[in-house]
Scaffold this motif. Structure first.
Motif, PDB file in Angstrom:
ATOM      1  N   ASN A  54       0.805  -1.439  -0.279  1.00 31.42           N
ATOM      2  CA  ASN A  54       0.188   0.075   0.322  1.00 31.42           C
ATOM      3  C   ASN A  54       0.998   0.812   0.181  1.00 31.42           C
ATOM      4  N   TRP A  55       0.149   1.996  -0.367  1.00 25.62           N
ATOM      5  CA  TRP A  55       0.664   3.836   0.151  1.00 25.62           C
ATOM      6  C   TRP A  55       1.679   3.975   1.397  1.00 25.62           C
ATOM      7  N   LYS A 104       2.104  13.551  -1.017  1.00 22.04           N
ATOM      8  CA  LYS A 104       1.579  13.335  -0.023  1.00 22.04           C
ATOM      9  C   LYS A 104       0.617  14.198   0.324  1.00 22.04           C
ATOM     10  N   THR A 105       0.890  15.880   0.212  1.00 20.24           N
ATOM     11  CA  THR A 105      -0.434  16.858   0.366  1.00 20.24           C
ATOM     12  C   THR A 105      -1.810  17.187  -1.149  1.00 20.24           C
ATOM     13  N   HIS A 106      -0.594  16.734  -2.271  1.00 20.79           N
ATOM     14  CA  HIS A 106      -1.726  17.218  -3.524  1.00 20.79           C
ATOM     15  C   HIS A 106      -2.377  15.807  -4.107  1.00 20.79           C
ATOM     16  N   HIS A 107      -3.186  14.986  -2.970  1.00 19.27           N
ATOM     17  CA  HIS A 107      -3.721  13.595  -4.037  1.00 19.27           C
ATOM     18  C   HIS A 107      -3.757  13.647  -5.335  1.00 19.27           C
ATOM     19  N   GLN A 109      11.327  10.726  -1.040  1.00 22.37           N
ATOM     20  CA  GLN A 109      10.681  10.577  -0.036  1.00 22.37           C
ATOM     21  C   GLN A 109       9.946  10.828   0.794  1.00 22.37           C
ATOM     22  N   HIS A 110      10.288  12.328   1.293  1.00 23.16           N
ATOM     23  CA  HIS A 110       9.418  12.871   2.128  1.00 23.16           C
ATOM     24  C   HIS A 110       8.773  13.979   0.864  1.00 23.16           C
ATOM     25  N   VAL A 111       8.736  13.831  -0.233  1.00 27.50           N
ATOM     26  CA  VAL A 111       7.410  14.797  -0.837  1.00 27.50           C
ATOM     27  C   VAL A 111       6.002  13.760  -1.520  1.00 27.50           C
ATOM     28  N   TYR A 112       6.472  12.458  -1.894  1.00 28.90           N
ATOM     29  CA  TYR A 112       5.952  11.459  -2.805  1.00 28.90           C
ATOM     30  C   TYR A 112       5.991  10.019  -1.630  1.00 28.90           C
ATOM     31  N   VAL A 113       4.824   9.528  -1.837  1.00 28.88           N
ATOM     32  CA  VAL A 113       4.409   8.151  -1.460  1.00 28.88           C
ATOM     33  C   VAL A 113       4.192   6.627  -2.552  1.00 28.88           C
TER      34      VAL A 113
END
Length: 189
Positions: free
Chosen positions: A107-108, A138-141, A162-166
């Protein structure tokens, strides 16, 4: 080579030829000490929806699971050298995932554990069945992207990826064959 997200994600398509991919798949499937790990999911003990293994000098623990890594094999050291040459990083840990068919998944998540430090470089190799690989901000789904990774593809995630995306490998019911994924990383703590 294709790059995405300001060079945070680099994909080398068909890096390995098909014959090498099949030989590698068969060798890894046979020689790796695959584990079926369980974890606590909201108070219920459930199996991870894939088999896994850790190799190298350092343990990479995740999902509350602790792994004692197996020592490098000669063949894994060969693959590690490929990863290190592409990424210009010395790796000391390897996580292998065995997706038995399209029902197995992850999963994410992001690989941003403190043990890999800030802005880790992760090299991922795929062997076997093609599978979708999704990336989402991570914040703009609504900032979401799908890539199909094939046998022989190599992905490098770097910078603040890794800090900006999943990312995830979703269920794909139509996939009946297995996929092996190797992720090389440098554990710093």
């Amino acid at each position: 080579m294709n790059t995405y997200f300001d060079n945070r994600l680099v994909i080398y398509q068909n890096y390995f030829d098909l014959k090498y991919c099949q030989q590698t798949f068969d060798k890894l499937l046979k020689e790796i000490k695959w584990l079926q790990k369980s974890h606590n999911n909201e108070g219920k003990i459930v199996d991870l929806p894939r088999l896994t293994a850790n190799y190298g000098e350092k343990s990479y623990n995740y999902s509350g699971l602790v792994f004692n890594p197996e020592p490098w094999t000669d063949f894994l050291l060969e693959l590690k050298t490929v990863a290190e040459n592409l990424a210009s990083v010395q790796f000391n840990a390897l996580v292998l995932q065995y997706y038995r068919d399209g029902n197995d998944r992850v999963n994410w998540h992001s690989d941003d554990d403190s043990c890999v430090g800030t802005n880790p470089v992760i090299v991922s190799m795929s062997f076997g069945e093609s599978r979708d690989f999704w990336v989402r901000h991570k914040t703009h789904h609504d900032d979401r992207h799908k890539f199909t990774l094939h046998s022989g593809d190599i992905v490098i995630m770097q910078g603040d990826m890794q800090h900006v995306y999943v990312h995830k490998v979703p269920i794909e019911k139509d996939k009946t064959e297995a996929r092996l994924n190797l992720t090389f990383r440098k554990v710093v703590t």
